[in-house]
Design a protein around this motif. Structure first.
Motif, PDB file in Angstrom:
ATOM      1  N   GLU A   1       0.839  -1.198   0.000  1.00 35.98           N
ATOM      2  CA  GLU A   1       0.000   0.000   0.000  1.00 35.98           C
ATOM      3  C   GLU A   1       0.872   1.245   0.000  1.00 35.98           C
ATOM      4  OE1 GLU A   1      -3.226   2.111   2.984  1.00 35.98           O
ATOM      5  OE2 GLU A   1      -3.128  -0.079   2.928  1.00 35.98           O
ATOM      6  N   ASP A   2       0.588   2.153  -0.913  1.00 39.90           N
ATOM      7  CA  ASP A   2       1.356   3.400  -1.024  1.00 39.90           C
ATOM      8  C   ASP A   2       2.849   3.102  -1.129  1.00 39.90           C
ATOM      9  OD1 ASP A   2       1.810   6.147  -1.123  1.00 39.90           O
ATOM     10  OD2 ASP A   2       1.909   6.357   1.055  1.00 39.90           O
ATOM     11  N   ASP A   3       3.184   2.107  -1.965  1.00 38.42           N
ATOM     12  CA  ASP A   3       4.587   1.712  -2.186  1.00 38.42           C
ATOM     13  C   ASP A   3       5.312   1.348  -0.896  1.00 38.42           C
ATOM     14  OD1 ASP A   3       4.444   2.088  -4.955  1.00 38.42           O
ATOM     15  OD2 ASP A   3       4.864   4.229  -4.754  1.00 38.42           O
ATOM     16  N   GLY A   4       4.569   0.857   0.074  1.00 37.70           N
ATOM     17  CA  GLY A   4       5.170   0.446   1.340  1.00 37.70           C
ATOM     18  C   GLY A   4       5.282   1.552   2.362  1.00 37.70           C
ATOM     19  N   ASN A   5       4.990   2.776   1.970  1.00 45.30           N
ATOM     20  CA  ASN A   5       5.149   3.906   2.889  1.00 45.30           C
ATOM     21  C   ASN A   5       4.121   3.882   4.015  1.00 45.30           C
ATOM     22  OD1 ASN A   5       7.376   5.116   1.567  1.00 45.30           O
ATOM     23  ND2 ASN A   5       6.016   6.004   0.029  1.00 45.30           N
ATOM     24  N   ALA A   6       2.921   3.374   3.731  1.00 48.13           N
ATOM     25  CA  ALA A   6       1.877   3.326   4.759  1.00 48.13           C
ATOM     26  C   ALA A   6       2.281   2.381   5.889  1.00 48.13           C
ATOM     27  CB  ALA A   6       0.549   2.887   4.142  1.00 48.13           C
ATOM     28  N   LEU A   7       2.813   1.205   5.514  1.00 48.27           N
ATOM     29  CA  LEU A   7       3.258   0.257   6.534  1.00 48.27           C
ATOM     30  C   LEU A   7       4.465   0.806   7.295  1.00 48.27           C
ATOM     31  CD1 LEU A   7       3.091  -2.466   7.950  1.00 48.27           C
ATOM     32  CD2 LEU A   7       4.416  -3.467   6.069  1.00 48.27           C
ATOM     33  N   LYS A   8       5.387   1.431   6.590  1.00 52.34           N
ATOM     34  CA  LYS A   8       6.559   2.004   7.253  1.00 52.34           C
ATOM     35  C   LYS A   8       6.145   3.040   8.287  1.00 52.34           C
ATOM     36  CE  LYS A   8      10.850   4.527   6.345  1.00 52.34           C
ATOM     37  NZ  LYS A   8      11.703   5.156   5.303  1.00 52.34           N
TER      38      LYS A   8
END
Length: 269
Positions: free
Chosen positions: A247-254
């Motif tokens: 999600e969101d190129d992984g930025n949301a999880l980060k």
């Protein structure tokens, strides 16, 4: 799994790991089928997500520790044994089963499950292991278990004691070994990891991982737990489960993990 920071250290480590995602919480077809046939069964296995989490835990820990200096202890509940199994297999170290780390151990609310150990487990279970409290549940608190653990094993530089347990024993054991309040210990998600380091004999352990979950790539439906309602409010405001990794190129999880790991004081030392 995500690129969680590794820890090089001198001293003795204790890893505390909650069991993986529970099958009685799962929403996949395998979990739903198990739930239909086991409505009253508290000794739930882990879901397919929990099995993947257990493999990720094993891979992560065995990148940090010397398998010749590892001790593995598990709650006798099925979900904890299953979570510890990949670490036992990969390290070729048998698990000791101990009700002192069982469900509700801090509050003495559950007896050890009455089940036969599956044949597939027996080769990975140490039949010579003696329980820390002679097979009894803690009479007052996990402080008794921490004392018994330290009296039995003492201190050995480079050794790792890996414990697979449930939410409340993980939180209270981390508090006991570090001599901190349980409200200073992060909430406990499936396969959350505490890494505690003792630099020399007789000293309290320091916290280098406080319930971290960034060694995982899957999180599942089993929610975090904490006995303190202020702590519960904090993770509920953040939400669960975390965002998908793409999600969101992984930025949301980060962003989520950065907030999750900073919910509690003390920060990692």
């Amino acid at each position: 799994s995500r690129s969680a920071p590794k820890v090089s250290f001198k001293g003795q480590k204790v890893y505390l790991i909650r069991h993986g995602d529970r099958m009685d919480r799962g929403i996949d077809e395998e979990s739903k089928a198990w739930q239909k046939d086991n409505a009253q069964n508290e000794d739930t296995p882990i879901s397919y997500i929990g099995r993947d989490q257990a493999k990720e835990v094993a891979k992560f820990i065995l990148q940090e520790v010397d398998p010749s200096k590892i001790i593995i202890i598990s709650s006798p509940w099925l979900r904890c044994m299953q979570t510890g199994l990949p670490t036992a297999k990969e390290s070729k170290v048998k698990m000791g089963l101990d009700p002192a780390f069982g469900e509700g151990a801090e509050f003495c609310t559950h007896d050890a499950p009455d089940h036969a150990i599956e044949e597939s487990f027996k080769v990975n279970v140490d039949p010579e292991y003696k329980t820390l409290l002679d097979g009894k549940k803690p009479e007052t608190s996990m402080k008794n278990v921490a004392t018994a653990l330290e009296e039995r094993y003492g201190f050995e530089d480079g050794r790792a004691i890996v414990i697979f347990s449930h939410a409340d024993p993980c939180i209270y054991m981390a508090a006991a070994l570090t001599q901190k309040a349980s409200t200073e210990i992060n909430c406990c998600s499936p396969c959350a990891m505490w890494t505690l380091v003792q630099s020399k004999a007789g000293e309290p352990y320091s916290i280098v991982r406080n319930g971290r979950i960034d060694h995982l790539s899957l999180y599942g439906e089993t929610k975090p737990w904490h006995h303190n309602q202020d702590c519960v409010k904090m993770w509920k405001e953040l939400g669960w489960p975390p965002p998908e990794k793409d999600e969101d190129d992984g930025n949301a999880l980060k962003s989520y993990l950065e907030k999750y790991h900073k919910l509690f004081i003390p920060k990692e030392e």
